[in-house]
Structure formats: C-alpha cells, structure tokens
Design a protein around this motif. Structure first.
Motif, PDB file in Angstrom:
ATOM      1  N   LEU A 145      -8.683   2.364   9.138  1.00  0.00           N
ATOM      2  CA  LEU A 145      -8.172   3.802   9.262  1.00  0.00           C
ATOM      3  C   LEU A 145      -6.878   4.207   8.951  1.00  0.00           C
ATOM      4  CD1 LEU A 145     -10.338   4.565  12.513  1.00  0.00           C
ATOM      5  CD2 LEU A 145     -10.781   5.170  10.115  1.00  0.00           C
ATOM      6  N   THR A 146      -5.822   3.314   8.785  1.00  0.00           N
ATOM      7  CA  THR A 146      -4.666   3.569   8.822  1.00  0.00           C
ATOM      8  C   THR A 146      -4.317   3.692   7.260  1.00  0.00           C
ATOM      9  OG1 THR A 146      -4.006   1.139   8.656  1.00  0.00           O
ATOM     10  CG2 THR A 146      -3.581   2.369  10.836  1.00  0.00           C
ATOM     11  N   ASN A 147      -5.097   3.271   6.487  1.00  0.00           N
ATOM     12  CA  ASN A 147      -4.836   3.434   5.014  1.00  0.00           C
ATOM     13  C   ASN A 147      -5.682   4.447   4.424  1.00  0.00           C
ATOM     14  OD1 ASN A 147      -5.283   0.140   5.515  1.00  0.00           O
ATOM     15  ND2 ASN A 147      -3.687   0.374   3.969  1.00  0.00           N
ATOM     16  N   ILE A 148      -6.573   5.254   5.139  1.00  0.00           N
ATOM     17  CA  ILE A 148      -7.240   6.462   4.702  1.00  0.00           C
ATOM     18  C   ILE A 148      -6.777   7.698   5.558  1.00  0.00           C
ATOM     19  CG2 ILE A 148      -9.015   5.347   3.963  1.00  0.00           C
ATOM     20  CD1 ILE A 148     -10.696   6.337   6.520  1.00  0.00           C
ATOM     21  N   PHE A 149      -5.818   7.600   6.507  1.00  0.00           N
ATOM     22  CA  PHE A 149      -5.261   8.516   7.428  1.00  0.00           C
ATOM     23  C   PHE A 149      -4.811   9.913   6.465  1.00  0.00           C
ATOM     24  CE2 PHE A 149      -1.757  10.951   9.672  1.00  0.00           C
ATOM     25  CZ  PHE A 149      -2.545  11.292  10.816  1.00  0.00           C
ATOM     26  N   PRO A 150      -5.061  11.020   6.763  1.00  0.00           N
ATOM     27  CA  PRO A 150      -5.535  11.490   8.145  1.00  0.00           C
ATOM     28  C   PRO A 150      -7.354  11.809   7.992  1.00  0.00           C
ATOM     29  CG  PRO A 150      -5.096  13.429   6.807  1.00  0.00           C
ATOM     30  CD  PRO A 150      -4.739  12.147   6.055  1.00  0.00           C
ATOM     31  N   LEU A 151      -7.775  11.027   7.071  1.00  0.00           N
ATOM     32  CA  LEU A 151      -9.215  11.321   7.322  1.00  0.00           C
ATOM     33  C   LEU A 151      -9.935  10.300   8.357  1.00  0.00           C
ATOM     34  CD1 LEU A 151     -10.140  10.634   3.379  1.00  0.00           C
ATOM     35  CD2 LEU A 151      -9.919  12.702   4.696  1.00  0.00           C
ATOM     36  N   VAL A 152     -11.065  10.828   9.024  1.00  0.00           N
ATOM     37  CA  VAL A 152     -11.566  10.090   9.923  1.00  0.00           C
ATOM     38  C   VAL A 152     -13.121   9.652   9.328  1.00  0.00           C
ATOM     39  CG1 VAL A 152     -10.278  10.838  11.719  1.00  0.00           C
ATOM     40  CG2 VAL A 152     -12.399  12.090  10.918  1.00  0.00           C
ATOM     41  N   VAL A 153     -13.881   8.844  10.030  1.00  0.00           N
ATOM     42  CA  VAL A 153     -15.284   8.624   9.497  1.00  0.00           C
ATOM     43  C   VAL A 153     -16.227   8.950  10.541  1.00  0.00           C
ATOM     44  CG1 VAL A 153     -16.804   6.896   8.446  1.00  0.00           C
ATOM     45  CG2 VAL A 153     -14.330   6.477   8.338  1.00  0.00           C
ATOM     46  N   GLN A 154     -17.137   9.728  10.104  1.00  0.00           N
ATOM     47  CA  GLN A 154     -18.275  10.052  10.951  1.00  0.00           C
ATOM     48  C   GLN A 154     -19.286   8.931  11.425  1.00  0.00           C
ATOM     49  OE1 GLN A 154     -20.709  14.191  10.943  1.00  0.00           O
ATOM     50  NE2 GLN A 154     -22.050  12.737   9.703  1.00  0.00           N
TER      51      GLN A 154
END
Length: 282
Positions: A145-154
């Motif tokens: 998650l830190t590598n794709i921030f600010p995206l979150v996964v549903q």
C-alpha cells in the motif's frame, strides 16, 4: 301567416339548440380529445357513443387523463400522463435479469476483478482458480500500500458481492464494458488479469546395474542385477494478461510468460507486472 312564421321560428330554435348541445370530452394521455357521450365508467374501462351513432366504444382508463362532462363536471384519473422512459445507466451487456445499482464513486480506489483461469487446450475454466488469482493479486497490492499511495484497494468480498448482484461472474466479466464495471463497483481504478495455460507431462528414467563374474572349472559363474526408475513431471506453459484502467482509460497493458514451467510460476509474472504498473512507486 302569423302561424307560419311562429312555426318556422320554433323549428329554427330547435335546430340551433341541437347544434349547440354540449357533449362529453375524453382527454387522453397523448393529449388527443374524444368528443362523445360517456355511457358507462368502471375501474378498468369506460364506454362511450359518438353523436349520431349507436355503436358502443370502450377505452382503458389507463389511457385517460380526465373526462369533462357536458354538464361541466370533471373527473380526473390517477394515472399520470405517460413519460418517455429514462435511459438505462448500465449497458445491456450486463445480465438482463439483474438490476444493478450505480454505486457512489470512491475516488482513488482499485477493484481487483476475478481473474479467469483458462486451459487454452480445451477452454475449460475454474471459478476456484479465478477467485484464487484475484485474491493473490489483492494480497500483493495490500502488502504494498505504501508503494501505491494514495490509492486504496477495495475488499474482494465487496467487489464480488456487487458483481453477483449485477449478474456478472468470471465467465462473462470479459464481455462487460469497463465503464459499466466502474459504475457497478463504485471505483475509478480497475485491475483486470487473465491467466491462460497449457499442461504437458514429461517422463524421465534412471537406472543402474552391477555384474560380478569369475571362472571356475572353465565355466563363468557370477551375479548380475540392475534397477531402473521413472518419474513423471508436469510442465505448465503460462500466459498472463494484465490490464489496468483509470477512469475508463486503459493506462497499462502487458502480457508475460514466466521462464519457469512450475505450477505456481504465474504468480511470479503477476508480481513482475504489478511492480511495473504506473501506480507502483518505489
């Protein structure tokens, strides 16, 4: 002479009254008007007769807005005028038996779709493997998650529940437009993967032996033995298809075949493609 004039006046008066006699008016939903005498009204229909005729006509009350009677009384009907049907928010490629709801958009959210897992030789597919591959991708994203921030996964449970309500599963998900999937899932990012494979078997044999001999009384005597083993191994040829969509636009698409032929080699290809997707930051 006076009697003749009185008779003519009476006839003309009756004629004028007949011409000016009011009749009922039936106003329909399509804004057309029927001028006739209403003879009967029921819950489902009305009956009316045109002036100068005896034929009784019938009309369904669902087609009527109101009736204006000759005596001035008006009777309204509950049914509102027909309106043009609203356009469907979801394309007809989605199952017709389903009633998908448009979800509130959650910005910067990724939905991981079930990943069809298809045998390229007989085109058979597995729901269990499709969901297993989906979960594997989801777990890899959550771990980074830190590598794709600010995206979150549903959560995959939420994703699969919304897809099921819309009549979509791993078999027909490729036929559903991305813009429809985004509205059904309420996300602005979608990761769609697919795994195609063929299975081959290879058999290998190994063996060893020994011979001991000596000469006694001009005859050869000794022992002779040998042993052989065979093993069968499975070789998997994978093709992993990887597409990433943002706001209905495909921003990344790649296909990768893993070098090794092991059963789980497709997972390595997924990891490789995830790290090279534009959402991934080192």
């Amino acid at each position: 002479m006076k009697k003749m004039l009185a008779l003519l006046f009476a006839i003309s008066t009756v004629s004028v009254c007949a011409q000016t006699k009011k009749i009922d008016k039936i106003i329909k939903k399509d804004h057309s008007v029927i001028e006739a005498t209403v003879s009967k009204i029921s819950d489902k229909s009305i009956e009316y007769v045109f002036s100068g005729e005896t034929l009784v006509n019938s009309l369904d009350v669902s087609q009527i807005v109101r009736i204006e009677f000759a005596n001035g009384r008006k009777q309204n009907f509950n049914s509102a005028p027909a309106e043009a049907p609203s356009p469907k928010p979801i394309a007809e490629s989605v199952s017709k038996s389903a009633s998908p709801e448009v979800q509130i958009l959650k910005p910067n959210t990724i939905a991981v779709l079930p990943a069809p897992f298809v045998n390229s030789e007989n085109l058979s597919s597995s729901e269990e493997m499709a969901k297993f591959a989906q979960s594997d991708i989801y777990n890899k994203l959550v771990a980074k998650l830190t590598n794709i921030f600010p995206l979150v996964v549903q959560d995959v449970r939420t994703t699969n529940s919304l897809l099921r309500k819309a009549g979509i599963d791993y078999k027909n998900i490729d036929e559903t437009p991305i813009e429809d999937l985004q509205r059904i899932l309420g996300v602005d990012n979608i990761l769609a993967a697919k795994v195609s494979y063929s299975l081959k078997t290879m058999q290998t044999s190994t063996g060893f032996g020994s011979t001991n001999a000596k000469v006694e009384d001009h005859k050869i005597k000794g022992t002779d033995f040998s042993s052989a083993n065979s093993t069968t191994s499975s070789l998997y040829d994978y093709n992993v298809y990887f597409d990433f969509y943002k706001n209905t636009s495909k921003i990344y698409t790649e296909t990768r075949s893993p070098v090794f032929k092991t059963k789980d080699a497709w997972m390595d290809s997924i990891s490789y493609l995830l790290k090279r997707c534009p959402i991934y930051k080192k």
